[in-house]
Design a protein around this motif. Structure first.
Motif, short mmCIF file in Angstrom:
data_model
loop_
_atom_site.label_atom_id
_atom_site.label_comp_id
_atom_site.label_asym_id
_atom_site.label_seq_id
_atom_site.Cartn_x
_atom_site.Cartn_y
_atom_site.Cartn_z
N ARG A 32 29.93 -100.92 43.49
CA ARG A 32 29.20 -99.86 44.21
C ARG A 32 28.79 -98.78 43.23
NH1 ARG A 32 33.46 -101.14 46.50
NH2 ARG A 32 34.81 -99.33 46.30
N THR A 33 27.75 -98.02 43.60
CA THR A 33 27.34 -96.85 42.84
C THR A 33 27.15 -95.69 43.81
OG1 THR A 33 24.96 -97.27 43.00
CG2 THR A 33 26.11 -98.27 41.13
N PHE A 70 33.82 -100.37 39.81
CA PHE A 70 33.81 -101.76 39.34
C PHE A 70 35.21 -102.35 39.38
CE2 PHE A 70 33.89 -98.77 35.87
CZ PHE A 70 34.97 -99.19 35.10
N GLU A 71 35.25 -103.65 39.29
CA GLU A 71 36.50 -104.39 39.31
C GLU A 71 37.29 -104.10 38.03
OE1 GLU A 71 37.37 -109.04 38.75
OE2 GLU A 71 36.14 -108.57 40.52
N PRO A 101 42.60 -100.82 45.32
CA PRO A 101 43.67 -101.05 44.35
C PRO A 101 43.25 -101.75 43.07
CG PRO A 101 44.50 -101.44 46.55
CD PRO A 101 43.00 -101.21 46.68
N ASP A 102 42.26 -102.64 43.14
CA ASP A 102 41.82 -103.39 41.96
C ASP A 102 40.52 -102.87 41.37
OD1 ASP A 102 40.09 -104.19 44.01
OD2 ASP A 102 40.03 -106.28 43.34
N GLU A 103 40.23 -101.58 41.57
CA GLU A 103 38.97 -101.00 41.09
C GLU A 103 39.20 -99.79 40.20
OE1 GLU A 103 35.93 -102.01 44.77
OE2 GLU A 103 36.92 -100.05 44.77
N ILE A 104 38.14 -99.43 39.50
CA ILE A 104 38.05 -98.18 38.75
C ILE A 104 36.75 -97.50 39.15
CG2 ILE A 104 37.85 -97.09 36.47
CD1 ILE A 104 39.35 -99.53 35.32
N ALA A 105 36.80 -96.20 39.40
CA ALA A 105 35.61 -95.40 39.65
C ALA A 105 35.39 -94.52 38.43
CB ALA A 105 35.78 -94.56 40.91
N LEU A 106 34.32 -94.77 37.71
CA LEU A 106 33.98 -94.03 36.49
C LEU A 106 32.93 -92.99 36.84
CD1 LEU A 106 34.58 -93.99 33.43
CD2 LEU A 106 32.69 -95.59 33.15
N ILE A 107 33.12 -91.75 36.38
CA ILE A 107 32.31 -90.61 36.85
C ILE A 107 31.72 -89.84 35.68
CG2 ILE A 107 32.37 -88.46 38.19
CD1 ILE A 107 35.06 -89.68 39.43
#
Length: 192
Positions: A7-8, A36-37, A158-164
């Motif tokens: 997602r974005t 992303f995963e 739980p298995d994601e990262i949100a990069l900002i």
């Protein structure tokens, strides 16, 4: 390593008035987010260098998204951060925010090599994060010490990262605590 983006998000804040005083140029703050995963979710990995190397492509994508949202303005300040889902580690976020990630930002936005403030944490979806921001050209421009607070209702899983990545077109409205001004910048990190 190619990371799988799920997602974005893009957020825009426009501030034109503070304490009844209208700004001649409004303050626009934007945040671009890639979710992303996490390839290391649920396991310990000693070597995070593939994640570090993959972050450069993410930096290019985020700065493209954020600069488009900031238009018609140009960036004067920025900040970065990440939320790691609870099956991951804070170290995964920190691996994504090294110089490999930052260099594409500097290339796209121009300016100096000032330190880029950041914040990382392990969190459940919906957790708030404060992304600190500072002048992209000189760390000591006090008017540009600011930030954005974000909460992503459905990220990170739980298995994601949100990069900002956050950008702003100017310093705070009504900034008046002195120090080096943006229009006084010269040389490396704003100094002669």
């Amino acid at each position: 390593m190619k990371l799988k983006i799920r997602r974005t998000y893009t957020f825009i804040e426009d501030h034109g008035v503070d304490r009844g005083k209208a700004a001649s140029v409004p303050l626009r703050k934007v945040a671009a987010v890639l979710v992303f995963e996490n390839p290391y979710a649920g396991r310990y990995e000693k070597d995070l260098s593939p994640l570090i190397k993959a972050s450069a492509a993410l930096g290019r994508k985020l700065v493209e998204m954020a600069a488009a949202a900031l238009a018609p303005y140009k960036a004067q300040s920025l900040g970065k951060g990440a939320l790691v889902g609870i099956s991951g580690e804070q170290e995964h976020a920190n691996a994504l925010l090294t110089s490999d990630f930052a260099e594409p930002l500097r290339q796209a936005l121009g300016g100096g090599k000032a330190w880029i403030s950041s914040m990382t944490k392990v969190a459940a979806a919906g957790t708030m994060i404060d992304i600190p921001m500072n002048c992209k050209d000189a760390l000591y421009v006090r008017s540009h010490y600011d930030g954005m607070t974000l909460a992503l209702a459905d990220a990170p899983m739980p298995d994601e990262i949100a990069l900002i990545l956050c950008l702003a077109n100017r310093g705070r409205l009504n900034a008046r605590v002195g120090g080096l001004r943006y229009d006084q910048l010269k040389g490396e990190n704003g100094l002669v």
